[in-house]
Design a protein around this motif. Structure first.
Motif, short mmCIF file in Angstrom:
data_model
loop_
_atom_site.label_atom_id
_atom_site.label_comp_id
_atom_site.label_asym_id
_atom_site.label_seq_id
_atom_site.Cartn_x
_atom_site.Cartn_y
_atom_site.Cartn_z
N LYS A 239 0.90 -1.19 -0.05
CA LYS A 239 0.13 -0.12 -0.10
C LYS A 239 0.86 1.15 0.00
O LYS A 239 0.52 2.18 -0.62
CB LYS A 239 -0.83 -0.17 1.11
N GLU A 240 1.75 1.13 0.79
CA GLU A 240 2.67 2.24 0.98
C GLU A 240 3.50 2.76 -0.51
O GLU A 240 3.60 3.83 -0.80
CB GLU A 240 3.79 2.28 2.26
N LEU A 241 4.06 1.36 -0.96
CA LEU A 241 4.91 1.81 -2.15
C LEU A 241 3.80 1.96 -3.50
O LEU A 241 4.40 2.75 -4.34
CB LEU A 241 5.52 0.34 -2.46
N PHE A 242 2.70 1.54 -3.62
CA PHE A 242 1.68 1.97 -4.38
C PHE A 242 1.48 3.77 -4.19
O PHE A 242 1.38 4.07 -5.38
CB PHE A 242 0.33 1.46 -4.14
N ALA A 243 1.33 4.23 -2.87
CA ALA A 243 1.34 5.52 -2.74
C ALA A 243 2.50 6.25 -3.46
O ALA A 243 2.40 7.25 -3.91
CB ALA A 243 1.30 5.91 -1.36
N TYR A 244 3.68 5.48 -3.20
CA TYR A 244 4.92 6.23 -3.83
C TYR A 244 4.72 6.32 -5.38
O TYR A 244 4.91 7.22 -6.08
CB TYR A 244 6.18 5.64 -3.44
N LEU A 245 4.26 5.19 -5.86
CA LEU A 245 4.19 5.20 -7.25
C LEU A 245 3.07 6.16 -7.98
O LEU A 245 3.15 6.37 -9.01
CB LEU A 245 3.97 3.61 -7.98
N ASP A 246 2.12 6.52 -6.79
CA ASP A 246 1.10 7.24 -7.18
C ASP A 246 1.67 8.57 -7.34
O ASP A 246 0.91 9.71 -8.07
CB ASP A 246 -0.03 7.24 -6.43
N GLY A 247 2.86 9.06 -6.87
CA GLY A 247 3.28 10.09 -6.48
C GLY A 247 3.07 10.77 -5.26
O GLY A 247 3.12 12.10 -5.22
N THR A 248 2.17 10.26 -4.38
CA THR A 248 1.70 10.82 -3.07
C THR A 248 2.92 11.04 -2.32
O THR A 248 2.75 12.03 -1.43
CB THR A 248 0.78 10.08 -2.61
N TRP A 249 3.73 10.01 -2.09
CA TRP A 249 4.87 10.13 -1.23
C TRP A 249 6.27 9.94 -1.82
O TRP A 249 6.12 9.46 -3.03
CB TRP A 249 4.84 9.17 -0.01
N THR A 250 7.39 10.58 -1.36
CA THR A 250 8.69 10.10 -1.65
C THR A 250 8.89 8.92 -1.41
O THR A 250 8.15 8.02 -0.53
CB THR A 250 9.84 11.07 -1.03
N LEU A 251 9.80 7.92 -1.79
CA LEU A 251 10.32 6.76 -1.51
C LEU A 251 10.79 6.47 -0.13
O LEU A 251 10.42 5.65 0.53
CB LEU A 251 11.36 6.34 -2.46
N GLU A 252 11.29 7.53 0.33
CA GLU A 252 11.95 7.64 1.81
C GLU A 252 10.76 7.82 2.52
O GLU A 252 10.73 6.91 3.64
CB GLU A 252 12.81 8.80 2.07
N GLU A 253 9.71 8.52 2.46
CA GLU A 253 8.45 8.53 3.19
C GLU A 253 7.53 7.31 3.24
O GLU A 253 7.13 6.85 4.07
CB GLU A 253 7.70 9.57 2.67
N ALA A 254 7.43 6.55 1.93
CA ALA A 254 6.82 5.28 1.72
C ALA A 254 7.56 4.19 2.77
O ALA A 254 6.84 3.43 3.48
CB ALA A 254 6.86 4.83 0.38
#
Length: 309
Positions: A239-254
């Motif tokens: 879920k968190e990495l999908f949010a990164y791939l969506d552009g919602t978070w940076t990879l570090e945040e994810a």
């Protein structure tokens, strides 16, 4: 009488290594009780047994379903009870391990026969979810069944809605129905709970997330990104990495969110398991002696049970 050893505990506590040792000691396979490891194609994010570990000890209920397959605790109960019937022909001991609370409860206690929810109520709840949103339904669940509210994944709308459907159908709490439907099993059950000092557990969780990322978790998530709506992928890590791939978070945040949400899930697991007075708890540490002592305790528990019969 036959005996099922159940080794449970929070994610990252060290169940895998201890279970391998227990399985080798009793010369038995391991039945997986992790609701995500049962799906194919998710070996990194679910920390599924590696090829080397599966060569070391035979595993069941691991990577056998397509990720779009429907599965639940009731089906798991049926499958494992059927499997135990076969395994107990080969040995007096069987071993199951995992951290999925409802899957373990299903095998040990049975899911019971929950009432059928009317189509009218299902339609009503579906519309309410659409109109009011998940947060409002979670608040209603908190008021009607605070005990289940404390344990349920509040982002999993299926579980929240299902609990409310049962409550409105029976006018009883979902908790009371679940805990009042224990089935008698034709075998003994020895439940072993593993735990660690909190800071040590958190350190292990953080380290494991870093190792998952190094081993290709991002690539695994990217591969399944087009199917991110599937229930099998509605889990910490993806879920968190999908949010990164969506552009919602940076990879570090994810990655930091994965660590935080995994620690939160570990606390939820411990809250759930601590309700069960039948669990014999063992405190692990990083020392080799700790694992050997745990193995000895499990052996003594099983032998003590056999001597009582």
């Amino acid at each position: 009488m036959k005996t099922l050893i159940v080794i449970l505990g929070p994610t990252g506590v060290g169940k895998t290594e201890l279970c391998l040792r227990v399985a080798e000691h009793f010369c038995v396979p391991i039945i997986n009780a992790d609701s995500r490891q049962i799906y194919k194609g998710l070996p990194i994010g679910t920390a599924a047994p590696t090829r080397v570990q599966q060569q070391r000890v035979r595993h069941f209920m691991v990577q056998q379903l397509d990720i779009d397959a429907y599965y639940n605790a009731s089906l798991f109960e049926e499958d494992v009870i059927r499997l135990l019937g076969q395994l107990f022909k080969e040995s007096d001991i069987a071993l199951m391990s995992g951290g999925s609370m409802m899957y373990i409860d299903a095998v040990c206690n049975g899911m019971g026969d929950l009432p059928t929810v009317s189509e009218e109520l299902r339609a009503t709840m579906k519309q309410r979810l659409k109109d009011e949103g998940l947060e409002a339904l979670c608040q209603e669940l908190k008021e009607l069944d605070p005990e289940y509210y404390a344990l349920v994944d509040k982002k999993n709308y299926r579980r929240v809605v299902h609990a409310l459907e049962i409550i409105h159908t029976t006018h009883q709490t979902f908790t009371s129905l679940r805990t009042g439907m224990k089935k008698e099993r034709p075998f003994n059950i020895v439940k072993i709970g593993l735990n660690r000092q909190r800071e040590e557990l958190y350190t292990r969780i953080n380290r494991r997330v870093d190792e998952m990322m190094e081993n290709g978790l991002l690539e695994e998530a990217r591969l399944h990104y087009p199917m991110r709506h599937l229930q099998s992928l509605n889990t910490v890590g993806y879920k968190e990495l999908f949010a990164y791939l969506d552009g919602t978070w940076t990879l570090e945040e994810a990655v930091e969110r994965i660590k935080g949400n995994t620690r939160r899930y570990a606390r939820k697991q411990l809250t759930w398991f601590k309700r069960d007075a039948d669990i014999h708890w063992i405190e692990l540490s990083e020392s080799e002696q700790s694992y050997q002592q745990a193995l000895n305790q499990i052996y003594c528990k099983v032998k003590s049970l056999e001597s009582e019969e």
